[in-house]
Design a protein around this motif. Structure first.
Motif, PDB file in Angstrom:
ATOM      1  N   ARG A  46      -9.155  -1.686   4.798  1.00  0.00           N
ATOM      2  CA  ARG A  46      -8.772  -1.745   6.216  1.00  0.00           C
ATOM      3  C   ARG A  46      -8.666  -0.350   6.814  1.00  0.00           C
ATOM      4  N   LEU A  47      -8.200   0.607   6.005  1.00  0.00           N
ATOM      5  CA  LEU A  47      -8.141   1.981   6.499  1.00  0.00           C
ATOM      6  C   LEU A  47      -9.544   2.520   6.740  1.00  0.00           C
ATOM      7  N   GLY A  48     -10.486   2.188   5.827  1.00  0.00           N
ATOM      8  CA  GLY A  48     -11.857   2.624   6.021  1.00  0.00           C
ATOM      9  C   GLY A  48     -12.497   2.015   7.256  1.00  0.00           C
ATOM     10  N   GLN A  49     -12.037   0.838   7.679  1.00  0.00           N
ATOM     11  CA  GLN A  49     -12.555   0.206   8.882  1.00  0.00           C
ATOM     12  C   GLN A  49     -11.919   0.745  10.161  1.00  0.00           C
ATOM     13  N   GLY A  50     -10.993   1.693   9.991  1.00  0.00           N
ATOM     14  CA  GLY A  50     -10.417   2.337  11.179  1.00  0.00           C
ATOM     15  C   GLY A  50      -9.022   1.898  11.516  1.00  0.00           C
ATOM     16  N   ASP A  51      -8.430   0.992  10.743  1.00  0.00           N
ATOM     17  CA  ASP A  51      -7.053   0.543  11.019  1.00  0.00           C
ATOM     18  C   ASP A  51      -6.086   1.500  10.347  1.00  0.00           C
ATOM     19  N   LEU A  52      -5.701   2.539  11.068  1.00  0.00           N
ATOM     20  CA  LEU A  52      -4.807   3.548  10.489  1.00  0.00           C
ATOM     21  C   LEU A  52      -3.362   3.082  10.439  1.00  0.00           C
ATOM     22  N   ALA A  53      -3.043   1.950  11.024  1.00  0.00           N
ATOM     23  CA  ALA A  53      -1.671   1.438  10.977  1.00  0.00           C
ATOM     24  C   ALA A  53      -1.413   0.608   9.728  1.00  0.00           C
ATOM     25  N   THR A  54      -2.426   0.373   8.915  1.00  0.00           N
ATOM     26  CA  THR A  54      -2.233  -0.443   7.722  1.00  0.00           C
ATOM     27  C   THR A  54      -1.413   0.313   6.678  1.00  0.00           C
ATOM     28  N   ARG A  55      -0.640  -0.458   5.885  1.00  0.00           N
ATOM     29  CA  ARG A  55       0.193   0.105   4.822  1.00  0.00           C
ATOM     30  C   ARG A  55       0.093  -0.797   3.597  1.00  0.00           C
ATOM     31  N   ALA A  56       0.199  -0.196   2.430  1.00  0.00           N
ATOM     32  CA  ALA A  56       0.166  -0.939   1.172  1.00  0.00           C
ATOM     33  C   ALA A  56       1.595  -1.162   0.694  1.00  0.00           C
ATOM     34  N   VAL A  57       2.017  -2.436   0.632  1.00  0.00           N
ATOM     35  CA  VAL A  57       3.376  -2.792   0.216  1.00  0.00           C
ATOM     36  C   VAL A  57       3.330  -3.135  -1.266  1.00  0.00           C
ATOM     37  N   VAL A  58       3.793  -2.214  -2.122  1.00  0.00           N
ATOM     38  CA  VAL A  58       3.806  -2.400  -3.570  1.00  0.00           C
ATOM     39  C   VAL A  58       5.189  -2.022  -4.077  1.00  0.00           C
ATOM     40  N   GLN A  59       5.831  -2.964  -4.778  1.00  0.00           N
ATOM     41  CA  GLN A  59       7.158  -2.715  -5.328  1.00  0.00           C
ATOM     42  C   GLN A  59       7.031  -2.191  -6.758  1.00  0.00           C
ATOM     43  N   GLY A  60       8.025  -1.464  -7.211  1.00  0.00           N
ATOM     44  CA  GLY A  60       8.051  -0.981  -8.583  1.00  0.00           C
ATOM     45  C   GLY A  60       8.093   0.540  -8.648  1.00  0.00           C
ATOM     46  N   LYS A  61       8.064   1.023  -9.902  1.00  0.00           N
ATOM     47  CA  LYS A  61       8.136   2.466 -10.121  1.00  0.00           C
ATOM     48  C   LYS A  61       6.983   2.964 -10.995  1.00  0.00           C
ATOM     49  N   ASP A  62       5.963   2.136 -11.158  1.00  0.00           N
ATOM     50  CA  ASP A  62       4.862   2.563 -12.012  1.00  0.00           C
ATOM     51  C   ASP A  62       3.887   3.438 -11.227  1.00  0.00           C
TER      52      ASP A  62
ATOM     53  N   ILE B 230       0.878   2.751 -10.013  1.00  0.00           N
ATOM     54  CA  ILE B 230       0.257   2.127  -8.838  1.00  0.00           C
ATOM     55  C   ILE B 230       1.217   2.142  -7.660  1.00  0.00           C
ATOM     56  N   ALA B 231       2.483   1.902  -7.932  1.00  0.00           N
ATOM     57  CA  ALA B 231       3.464   1.971  -6.847  1.00  0.00           C
ATOM     58  C   ALA B 231       3.534   3.382  -6.272  1.00  0.00           C
ATOM     59  N   GLN B 232       3.467   4.390  -7.149  1.00  0.00           N
ATOM     60  CA  GLN B 232       3.475   5.772  -6.661  1.00  0.00           C
ATOM     61  C   GLN B 232       2.210   6.057  -5.859  1.00  0.00           C
ATOM     62  N   LEU B 233       1.064   5.530  -6.342  1.00  0.00           N
ATOM     63  CA  LEU B 233      -0.183   5.700  -5.612  1.00  0.00           C
ATOM     64  C   LEU B 233      -0.111   5.018  -4.244  1.00  0.00           C
ATOM     65  N   ALA B 234       0.496   3.858  -4.173  1.00  0.00           N
ATOM     66  CA  ALA B 234       0.643   3.167  -2.890  1.00  0.00           C
ATOM     67  C   ALA B 234       1.503   3.993  -1.938  1.00  0.00           C
ATOM     68  N   ARG B 235       2.557   4.595  -2.461  1.00  0.00           N
ATOM     69  CA  ARG B 235       3.391   5.433  -1.593  1.00  0.00           C
ATOM     70  C   ARG B 235       2.606   6.647  -1.094  1.00  0.00           C
ATOM     71  N   ASP B 236       1.791   7.254  -1.983  1.00  0.00           N
ATOM     72  CA  ASP B 236       0.951   8.375  -1.541  1.00  0.00           C
ATOM     73  C   ASP B 236      -0.087   7.921  -0.514  1.00  0.00           C
ATOM     74  N   PHE B 237      -0.636   6.724  -0.713  1.00  0.00           N
ATOM     75  CA  PHE B 237      -1.599   6.193   0.258  1.00  0.00           C
ATOM     76  C   PHE B 237      -0.944   5.975   1.624  1.00  0.00           C
ATOM     77  N   ASN B 238       0.239   5.427   1.620  1.00  0.00           N
ATOM     78  CA  ASN B 238       0.936   5.206   2.891  1.00  0.00           C
ATOM     79  C   ASN B 238       1.212   6.525   3.600  1.00  0.00           C
ATOM     80  N   ALA B 239       1.566   7.549   2.808  1.00  0.00           N
ATOM     81  CA  ALA B 239       1.796   8.859   3.417  1.00  0.00           C
ATOM     82  C   ALA B 239       0.497   9.416   4.000  1.00  0.00           C
ATOM     83  N   MET B 240      -0.611   9.221   3.282  1.00  0.00           N
ATOM     84  CA  MET B 240      -1.897   9.693   3.799  1.00  0.00           C
ATOM     85  C   MET B 240      -2.282   8.946   5.077  1.00  0.00           C
ATOM     86  N   ALA B 241      -2.095   7.620   5.080  1.00  0.00           N
ATOM     87  CA  ALA B 241      -2.428   6.841   6.272  1.00  0.00           C
ATOM     88  C   ALA B 241      -1.583   7.280   7.472  1.00  0.00           C
ATOM     89  N   GLU B 242      -0.343   7.559   7.217  1.00  0.00           N
ATOM     90  CA  GLU B 242       0.523   8.017   8.313  1.00  0.00           C
ATOM     91  C   GLU B 242       0.062   9.379   8.824  1.00  0.00           C
TER      92      GLU B 242
END
Length: 614
Positions: free
Chosen positions: A215-231, A233-245
């Motif tokens: 969705r981010l590649g399609q131009g939707d910069l408001a999208t966020r990845a909601v991933v719970q946990g501390k592994d 992938i969860a850290q990668l999702a948090r980094d992705f959300n920061a990049m999208a922001e």
């Protein structure tokens, strides 16, 4: 729990399944091994004991028979050596009773042996052969037969037991095989299902993150990845959300708007159906549109060597246009359809006509060049159809025109009868118009043959001086009438050129005729030849009225005449001359200033030899 631990945990069911299969395999194979050992321990040992007892018993009995016939004691001594091994084997058999009925048969054997042993001792104590024979026949022989019979019974009992146990072992092996296959299938299916379920649960956040990236590649910069946990992938999702922001804030900035404008301009050139290539000031490919990628197979990823990906003919055209524009010569405009380059495509050959424009920077300097390859396939086909039509019409004109010329000539000469002076003037005017029309028809046919490639040039070394003289001679009378001086100039040492002499003379004659026609009284027309590198440059210069700059680009077009020109043909002479020069592999052009004069020039390859004159 980390992603690594989750993936390792997902493999635990498979490990457990393998462990269960291993335990079952070890247990069942152990039972099969014990069954084999039981056969060896229980039956094979008894069989071997019976065989040895039987062997020793026969040796003892044989020795007794020898003792009857021979009075020597050596046979009895030999028999005595067999008594102890026999009794040892009998004792071993008595301790290895394993099958039903074996105990009774063994007891019978022991009793028979005891009788035989007692009779043997009496046999050994007898003094005479007669007494020994009596003991043997009365006591030893019956005991021997009874012992042999008992041995046979024990053997049969153990052999039958071995066969039955072997059959049972085979049945048990088949059961083990079935059990092993069932255990492997159950363990494998169960382990795979459990591992697949655990792996899917562990990788479900990856799917969530993948959808957010899409969705981010399609131009939707408001999208966020909601991933719970501390592994991880969860850290990668948090980094992705920061990049999208950050990207969302970046787009809202002025630089983001600039990139958006660049993307819009890229979309604009991508929407063009014709290939577009943008070069930098150093000559490298900066950008291409989608049509260039599809038609030319050109990509900016090739950086400086990007042009090496395209066909040689297209590369040559692109480099020529690029050099023209970046060399400060202004926009590049094609001379006509002859500048189009052929490109192979799936739907058929396409013809692309190049146009080049400079790209200016903020300071006004040239910072690049854009080249547009216009698809003129249909227009070129229409032009070919037009040329075919003109050639056909011109060819059809020749026959009636010849008849008309002949009729006018006969009438003008008075063959049908005398004519008046006024009629003669009209016939002479009509004859001149017919001659002019005949020249136009001949020019049309010559041009058609040149453009279609049906004219074969007879190229050979030609004397430049002879060609210039032959081109000037036919126009000397017209020049004298107009008061124009004709002259010839040739560079010393320049003797020959590679050309078709007839066609070359036609080109020069056409240029000289035009020069004489447009030069006023007292002017001069000069035909010259000089060396220019590996080529010979011919020029026809005049001091006539000149040509305005806006007409110089179109002067070589078919049927084009400079507006206001008082005399001239149909506008085909220069077009035919250019076709002939290009057929020789040369170039043609002009330089002119209104009121000063014009110079038409063309180049041809120079010969390397000095053979006969053309």
């Amino acid at each position: 729990m980390s992603l690594r631990d989750k993936l390792l945990l997902a493999q635990v069911p498979l490990a457990l399944a393998l462990l269960v299969v291993g335990v079952v395999a070890v247990g069942t194979l152990g039972r099969v091994g014990h069954a084999g050992r039981d056969i060896l321990a229980d039956n094979y040992r008894s069989v071997r004991s019976m065989q040895r007892i039987n062997e020793n018993l026969e040796r003892v009995n044989s020795s007794a028979l020898f003792a009857i016939s021979d009075e020597g004691q050596w046979s009895l001594e030999l028999a005595n050596t067999r008594l102890h091994p026999l009794e040892a084997e009998l004792k071993a058999q008595e301790g290895n009773i394993t099958e039903p009925g074996e105990a009774e048969a063994t007891l019978r054997l022991s009793r028979a042996w005891a009788r035989y042993r007692s009779a043997y001792e009496a046999f050994s104590a007898a003094d005479t052969p007669r007494a020994r024979r009596s003991v043997y026949l009365d006591e030893m022989a019956p005991a021997f037969q009874d012992a042999k019979f008992s041995i046979q019974i024990v053997l049969e009992i153990n052999q039958d037991a071995m066969v039955n146990k072997s059959d049972a072992l085979q049945r048990q092996s088949r059961r083990v095989n079935t059990l092993m296959v069932t255990a492997v299938v159950v363990a494998l299916v169960g382990g795979l299902l459990a591992s697949s379920s655990l792996t899917q649960r562990a990788l479900r956040p990856v799917s969530v993150l993948s959808q957010a990236v899409r969705r981010l590649g399609q131009g939707d910069l408001a999208t966020r990845a909601v991933v719970q946990g501390k592994d991880e992938i969860a850290q990668l999702a948090r980094d992705f959300n920061a990049m999208a922001e950050a990207l969302q804030r970046y787009r809202q900035s002025s630089l983001g708007e600039l990139l958006q404008a660049q993307a819009s301009s890229q979309a604009a050139i991508d929407s063009l159906p014709d290939p577009v290539v943008v070069f930098g000031v150093e000559g490298g490919v900066l950008n291409v549109n989608r049509a260039a990628e599809e038609v030319l197979r050109l990509s900016v990823e090739g950086s400086g060597g990007a042009l090496g990906q395209v066909a040689p003919e297209v590369r040559e055209v692109l480099e020529r246009v690029r050099a023209h524009v970046l060399g400060g010569k202004g926009p590049y405009l094609p001379r006509g359809y002859e500048d189009a380059v052929r490109v192979e495509a799936q739907e058929g050959d396409r013809w692309l006509l190049p146009r080049g424009s400079p790209v200016y920077g903020e300071a006004g300097g040239v910072v690049g060049a854009s080249v547009l390859l216009q698809d003129v396939t249909r227009l070129r086909r229409f032009d070919e159809l037009k040329n075919d039509l003109v050639a056909t019409v011109a060819h059809e004109f020749r026959t009636p025109l010849t008849s008309l010329r002949m009729a006018i000539h006969l009438c003008a000469e008075g063959v049908p009868g005398p004519i008046t002076e006024k009629q003669a003037d009209l016939l002479y005017a009509a004859r001149e118009d017919c001659e002019r029309l005949q020249g136009i028809v001949d020019d049309l046919l010559d041009l058609s043959r040149l453009q279609s490639g049906r004219v074969e040039l007879e190229v050979r070394p030609v004397s430049t001086e002879a060609v210039l003289e032959a081109a000037l001679a036919p126009h000397q009378v017209a020049a004298d009438e107009r008061g124009v001086r004709l002259s010839l100039e040739q560079e010393p040492g320049l003797e020959r050129v590679e050309a078709d002499p007839e066609r070359l003379q036609l080109v020069l004659s056409n240029l000289v005729a035009n020069a004489v026609r447009h030069t006023s009284r007292g002017g001069e027309v000069v035909a010259r030849a000089r060396q220019e590198g590996e080529r010979v440059r011919f020029e026809v210069a005049d001091t006539g009225e000149g040509i305005a700059p806006e007409h110089q680009q179109r002067i070589f077009e078919k049927f084009y005449r400079v507006p206001g020109a008082s005399t001239g043909g149909a506008g085909l002479g220069l077009s035919i001359a250019q076709e002939i020069v290009q057929a020789h592999g040369g170039e043609m052009g002009l330089s002119s200033q209104p009121g000063v004069g014009s110079t038409f020039w063309f180049t041809l390859p120079r010969t390397g030899g000095a053979e006969g004159e053309g």
